[in-house]
Design an enzyme around this catalytic site. Structure first.
Site, PDB file in Angstrom:
ATOM      1  CD  GLU A   1      29.446  16.181 -13.848  1.00  0.00           C
ATOM      2  OE1 GLU A   1      29.597  15.535 -12.805  1.00  0.00           O
ATOM      3  OE2 GLU A   1      28.402  16.188 -14.506  1.00  0.00           O
TER       4      GLU A   1
ATOM      5  NE  ARG B   1      31.100  15.214  -9.113  1.00  0.00           N
ATOM      6  CZ  ARG B   1      31.159  14.155  -8.336  1.00  0.00           C
ATOM      7  NH1 ARG B   1      32.257  13.420  -8.293  1.00  0.00           N
ATOM      8  NH2 ARG B   1      30.132  13.798  -7.576  1.00  0.00           N
TER       9      ARG B   1
ATOM     10  CG  ASP C   1      26.923  15.660  -7.614  1.00  0.00           C
ATOM     11  OD1 ASP C   1      25.943  16.375  -7.928  1.00  0.00           O
ATOM     12  OD2 ASP C   1      27.531  14.941  -8.432  1.00  0.00           O
TER      13      ASP C   1
ATOM     14  CE1 TYR D   1      35.735  12.950  -7.562  1.00  0.00           C
ATOM     15  CE2 TYR D   1      36.733  12.557  -9.718  1.00  0.00           C
ATOM     16  CZ  TYR D   1      35.748  13.131  -8.941  1.00  0.00           C
ATOM     17  OH  TYR D   1      34.782  13.886  -9.543  1.00  0.00           O
TER      18      TYR D   1
ATOM     19  CG  ASP E   1      -1.926  -1.118   1.202  1.00  0.00           C
ATOM     20  OD1 ASP E   1      -2.221  -1.601   0.095  1.00  0.00           O
ATOM     21  OD2 ASP E   1      -2.365  -1.548   2.286  1.00  0.00           O
TER      22      ASP E   1
ATOM     23  CG  HIS F   1      33.930  11.762 -13.704  1.00  0.00           C
ATOM     24  ND1 HIS F   1      33.685  13.052 -14.124  1.00  0.00           N
ATOM     25  CD2 HIS F   1      34.401  11.860 -12.425  1.00  0.00           C
ATOM     26  CE1 HIS F   1      33.978  13.891 -13.138  1.00  0.00           C
ATOM     27  NE2 HIS F   1      34.425  13.201 -12.101  1.00  0.00           N
TER      28      HIS F   1
ATOM     29  CD  GLU G   1      27.669  18.287 -11.719  1.00  0.00           C
ATOM     30  OE1 GLU G   1      27.626  17.753 -10.591  1.00  0.00           O
ATOM     31  OE2 GLU G   1      27.179  17.761 -12.734  1.00  0.00           O
TER      32      GLU G   1
END
Ligand code: GLY
Ligand code: MN
Ligand code: MN
Length: 454
Positions: free
Chosen positions: A398, A422, A272, A402, A51, A364, A424
């Site tokens: 960004e 980072r 972030d 690291y 539910d 990245h 961004e």
């Protein structure tokens, strides 16, 4: 409690006008053939436990084309007497359901307030849609969004109806319209930019509130609470994606979302976090020292990342390939690490995708499109050539570095152990150059040191 800050942000922007929704629909429908049928399905509600359901988020294409956000709805467009007619299937008014689940606009409300020509009850979807499908040749629908729609379309395509045998009529092909819609969504209108700017400004202030409340001993979850609280207080619908609140070595985990650690003296904290306003996402990262003062090692790494970000932002200009900011950021990061003695290769070697040492510390991409989805739609390499930036496109920039001392795959320099940085921002491409939608969020070392723990 945050009223003064919100007052400084100013009033909420105007909502997307009915005319703009019509213009969006027309830009898509004008690409289609007269005997096409366009179907925009919506995902079903998903259950969390008995539910209890996850908060509902409609499909971004539905928001884009008509602004409708309720569940159990489907948008359809078909030509009637030579003109496109947009029909929205919605939940009908129903007192008992509304007592339990909330108010419904119903057919009348939908027709009155949305850029559509006809409203039908979702209870009649199957019967009406089958007729529409059978009088069309090509069905444009994204599959696997609503399994009911998939089933209806498949049944109509595979049905060996008498009419098909006798007269050769009926649907013969199905196409995914996502590519066409993505191409439209990639270029933001002035009204969309206002919404995105508001989303970015609220998110910027949420970060500032987290900065002010940072001190040794604070819990990552407590800063998450402040950020999410500010998002709601600012009348956004909340997070655009789960907040990443990583202190110490957690800052070196790109998608760390556990957020259950204590922020310790001497550590870097990476946050972030972005919100969603009227469907539009912001996506901001800042990194700062828990104790309010960058150590020499932290400042060295921070400044390299900031320099790389500023250089990459400057490349977000009309006509530049979408990946130029990435290449520029990589160059600045690699040179910075060479200068610090972290990388022993020369610049060209350091940047090599297979053997370059930059890949150990920067793993990245430097950004992505952003809009109704935080990782927004839009092909990056149409015809396998990099997309050239155009006015109205919005992308994130960004870069990061690291140094996870916990990693078994690298020899982390001790001096930089567990520093994760980072930075961004969300960048709008304009005729006058890059416009940083998240510019209210401080990022120089001096600005940050002046705010943390205030
Ligand atoms: N927040 C996810 C990203 O930065 O792409
Ligand atoms: Mn991002
Ligand atoms: Mn992000």
């Amino acid at each position: 409690m945050w009223d003064e800050i919100l007052a400084s942000i100013g009033p909420e922007p105007a909502q997307i006008s009915l005319e703009e929704y019509r213009a969006r629909q027309n830009r898509l429908l004008n690409q289609l053939r007269p005997d096409d049928l366009l179907i925009i399905p919506n995902p079903a509600h998903s259950t969390r436990s008995n539910d209890v359901e996850y908060p509902y988020r409609t499909s971004s294409d539905m928001i884009y084309l008509c602004g409708w956000t309720d569940l159990d709805s489907t948008m359809v467009a078909q030509q009637v007497n030579g003109a496109w007619e947009v029909t929205l299937f919605v939940q009908p008014k129903d007192v008992l359901s509304e007592i339990w689940e909330g108010r419904r606009l119903g057919k009348e409300g939908a027709l009155e307030n949305f850029a559509i020509d006809r409203a039908e009850s979702k209870d009649d979807l199957e019967i009406v849609l089958i007729d529409m499908i059978n009088s069309s040749k090509r069905i444009l629908v994204k599959s696997a969004v609503d399994t009911t729609i998939d089933e209806i379309v498949n049944n109509c395509i595979t049905a060996q109806s008498r009419d098909r045998q006798k007269l050769g009529i009926g649907p013969i092909s199905v196409e995914d319209p996502s590519g066409r819609i993505s191409e439209l969504r990639l270029r933001k209108s002035a009204a969309e930019i206002d919404l995105m700017r508001y989303s970015a400004v609220v998110a910027s202030h949420a970060h500032i509130e987290a900065m002010k409340n940072t001190k040794p001993g604070v819990g990552e979850w407590q800063l998450e609470g402040i950020i999410e609280g500010f998002f709601k207080y600012g009348k956004t619908s909340g997070i655009a994606y789960p907040c990443i609140i990583g202190s110490g070595d957690n800052a070196t985990i790109l998608h760390y979302t556990v957020n259950d650690d204590i922020c310790e003296d001497g550590e870097i904290l990476l946050i972030d976090a972005g919100c969603e306003y009227k469907g539009y996402a912001s996506d901001i990262t800042r990194s700062w020292p828990v104790n309010g003062k960058f150590s020499t090692s932290q400042a060295e790494i921070y400044q390299i990342v900031l320099d790389s970000q500023l250089a990459a932002i400057d490349a977000c200009r009309i006509g530049n390939p979408y990946d130029l900011p990435h290449e520029i950021a990589r160059g600045v990061l690699a040179q910075g690490l060479i200068d610090l003695g972290v990388i022993s290769q020369n610049l060209e070697e350091a940047l090599d995708p297979t053997d370059g040492e930059l890949r150990f510390w920067y793993m990245h991409n430097t950004g992505h499109w952003i809009g109704l989805d935080v990782h927004d739609v839009g092909v990056y390499r149409p015809d396998n050539e990099p997309r050239l930036l155009e006015e109205g496109m919005v992308l994130t920039v960004e870069p990061g570095l690291y140094f996870g001392a916990w990693r078994p795959d690298v020899n982390c320099p001790e001096k930089y152990a567990n520093i994760g940085i980072r930075i961004e921002d969300d960048i709008l491409v304009t005729k006058d150059g890059p416009d940083v939608l998240s510019k209210n969020c401080p990022k120089t070392i001096e600005e940050l040191e002046g705010i943390i723990g205030e």
